[in-house]
Structure formats: C-alpha cells, structure tokens
Design an enzyme around this catalytic site. Structure first.
Site, PDB file in Angstrom:
ATOM      1  NE  ARG A 180      47.056  29.264  24.972  1.00  0.00           N
ATOM      2  CZ  ARG A 180      47.915  29.775  24.081  1.00  0.00           C
ATOM      3  NH1 ARG A 180      48.055  31.089  23.943  1.00  0.00           N
ATOM      4  NH2 ARG A 180      48.633  28.972  23.339  1.00  0.00           N
TER       5      ARG A 180
ATOM      6  NE  ARG B 200      46.983  29.954  18.874  1.00  0.00           N
ATOM      7  CZ  ARG B 200      47.393  28.766  19.296  1.00  0.00           C
ATOM      8  NH1 ARG B 200      48.149  28.023  18.525  1.00  0.00           N
ATOM      9  NH2 ARG B 200      47.039  28.311  20.478  1.00  0.00           N
TER      10      ARG B 200
ATOM     11  NE  ARG C  52      51.642  30.971  18.534  1.00  0.00           N
ATOM     12  CZ  ARG C  52      51.251  29.787  18.985  1.00  0.00           C
ATOM     13  NH1 ARG C  52      51.587  28.696  18.332  1.00  0.00           N
ATOM     14  NH2 ARG C  52      50.515  29.680  20.074  1.00  0.00           N
TER      15      ARG C  52
ATOM     16  NE  ARG D  32      44.510  21.900  25.701  1.00  0.00           N
ATOM     17  CZ  ARG D  32      45.164  22.270  24.617  1.00  0.00           C
ATOM     18  NH1 ARG D  32      45.166  21.504  23.552  1.00  0.00           N
ATOM     19  NH2 ARG D  32      45.825  23.393  24.604  1.00  0.00           N
TER      20      ARG D  32
ATOM     21  CE  LYS E 132      50.461  21.090  23.129  1.00  0.00           C
ATOM     22  NZ  LYS E 132      50.851  22.366  23.739  1.00  0.00           N
TER      23      LYS E 132
END
Ligand code: AP5
Length: 183
Positions: free
Chosen positions: A141, A130, A124, A85, A11
């Site tokens: 998540r 992160r 990532r 969301r 996204k």
C-alpha cells in the site's frame, strides 16, 4: 474538501471529526468498498482480492461509485477521504465538480513518516483485524501510494489548493493543525 495522505496517516480519523463538526458528509472510498465486500456484491467480489494485495481498484469502478454517492446527496458539502488516488481520478473529479457547480475548498495532505505509519497499521491489525493490515500488504500500500497517489501532491500544489498538515502527535493535536490551516 479532500484528505490526501499515505495509509495510516490518520485521514479517516480526522475526516470523520471534521465532517461531524462542520455537518459535512464524509465520503470514504475505502469504507464504501469494504461495505461492498461485506455485502458480497459484484463490486465487492472484484475489489476484495485487489484490496487484500494492497493495489488500487480500477479508476472506472471507483468513479462510478463516487458519482452514485454524489448524486444521492442533498447538499454538496463533502469531505473525501482516500479519493482521488490517481491523476485520472483527480481529473475526473475536477470535471464532475465543475458539472455540479461545486467548489473545491481545500486539499489537506496529512503526512507521517513511514515507520510510524507501519506501527499504527500493525497496531490496528491487533485491535480490528482489517484484512489489508498485515506487513506485506501494508508495504505494498505504501509503494502504491508513492507511485500512484503522491503525484497528486504536485497536481494540487499547482492549483494552490494544497495545505500540508503534520500528522505526528495525538489526534487532537493534528485536528488543531487542520482547523488552523482552514481558518
Ligand atoms: P482506505 O480504506 O482508503 O485505506 P488507506 O488509504 O490505506 O488508509 P487507512 O484507512 O489505512 O489510513 P488513514 O490514513 O485513513 O488513517 P486512519 O485514520 O484509519 O483504502 C483501502 C483500500 O481500498 C486501498 O488499498 C485500495 O485497494 C482501495 N481503495 C480505496 N480508495 C480507493 C480509490 N480512490 N481508488 C482505488 N482504490 C481505492 O488511522 C489509521 C490507524 O492509526 C487507526 O488505528 C487510528 O486509530 C490510528 N491513528 C490515527 N491518528 C493517529 C494519531 N494521530 N496518533 C496515533 N494513532 C493514530
């Protein structure tokens, strides 16, 4: 426009490219929250443990943040990334857009199978670190997406605004599908 999809679907990557090519503002609630965390604001202190667990930050805090961002915009040309969301956020956004006289041009649902999502996010983690890209939080998540965000698919399907985008393939291939769906 709204970009909807599970964590790791792409996204943010696609919204950034589309926003830059169209001259729109990209409004990512995840990025805004991370700025608050980095700035150690009151909202950042509240949001950090929630984000690290992989849960959602309460709707009222998100909505206040989005309202403030929209109020500061000169032109109402926005690509939302990771917002709304929850059904409550989507209803509040509908109301806000109606108040501001802004039309929703489309909702792009970028979909990718779960194993690929986990692979991308773990990759990532090795590059950027992160704090919510670890296996336990990624799984949470994904669960939260299924329970609280996926109901938005039928919500927007019923309004005719939803476009499905296959998110597998290179970022360029996905981008071409997006521009094709919008044209
Ligand atoms: P947020 O920042 O929105 O994260 P997310 O939804 O989990 O999504 P990601 O940013 O991880 O993935 P993405 O789909 O944007 O993919 P990306 O382009 O980055 O939210 C983080 C947290 O903040 C939430 O868990 C929640 O706590 C809180 N929050 C945020 N908004 C909220 C809201 N509205 N309400 C309540 N709480 C909220 O790509 C991912 C990786 O894949 C990158 O490394 C990228 O380079 C790579 N990649 C992208 N496209 C491809 C491709 N085609 N092929 C291979 N790799 C690719």
């Amino acid at each position: 426009m709204i970009f909807l999809g599970p964590p790791g679907a792409g996204k943010g990557t696609q919204a950034a490219r589309l926003a830059s090519e169209l001259g729109y503002k990209k409004l990512s609630t995840g990025d805004l929250l991370r700025e608050h965390v980095a700035g150690n604001t009151e909202l950042g202190q509240l949001a950090k443990p929630i984000m690290d667990r992989g849960d959602l930050v309460p709707d009222d805090l998100i909505l206040a943040m989005v309202r403030e961002e929209l109020a500061g915009l000169e032109a109402p040309q926005v690509i939302f990334d990771g917002f709304p969301r929850t059904i409550a956020q989507a209803r509040a956004l509908d109301k806000l857009l109606a108040e501001l006289g802004i039309r929703l041009r489309g909702v792009l649902l970028v979909d990718v199978e779960q194993e690929e999502l986990i692979r991308r996010l773990l990759e990532r983690a090795h590059k950027e670190g992160r704090s919510d890209d670890n296996e336990a939080t990624i799984r949470r998540r994904l669960e939260v997406y299924t329970q609280q965000t996926q109901p938005l698919v039928s919500y927007y399907q019923s309004t005719g605004a939803l476009r499905h985008i296959e998110g597998l393939g290179t970022p360029d291939e996905v981008y071409k599908r997006i521009t094709g769906a919008l044209s």
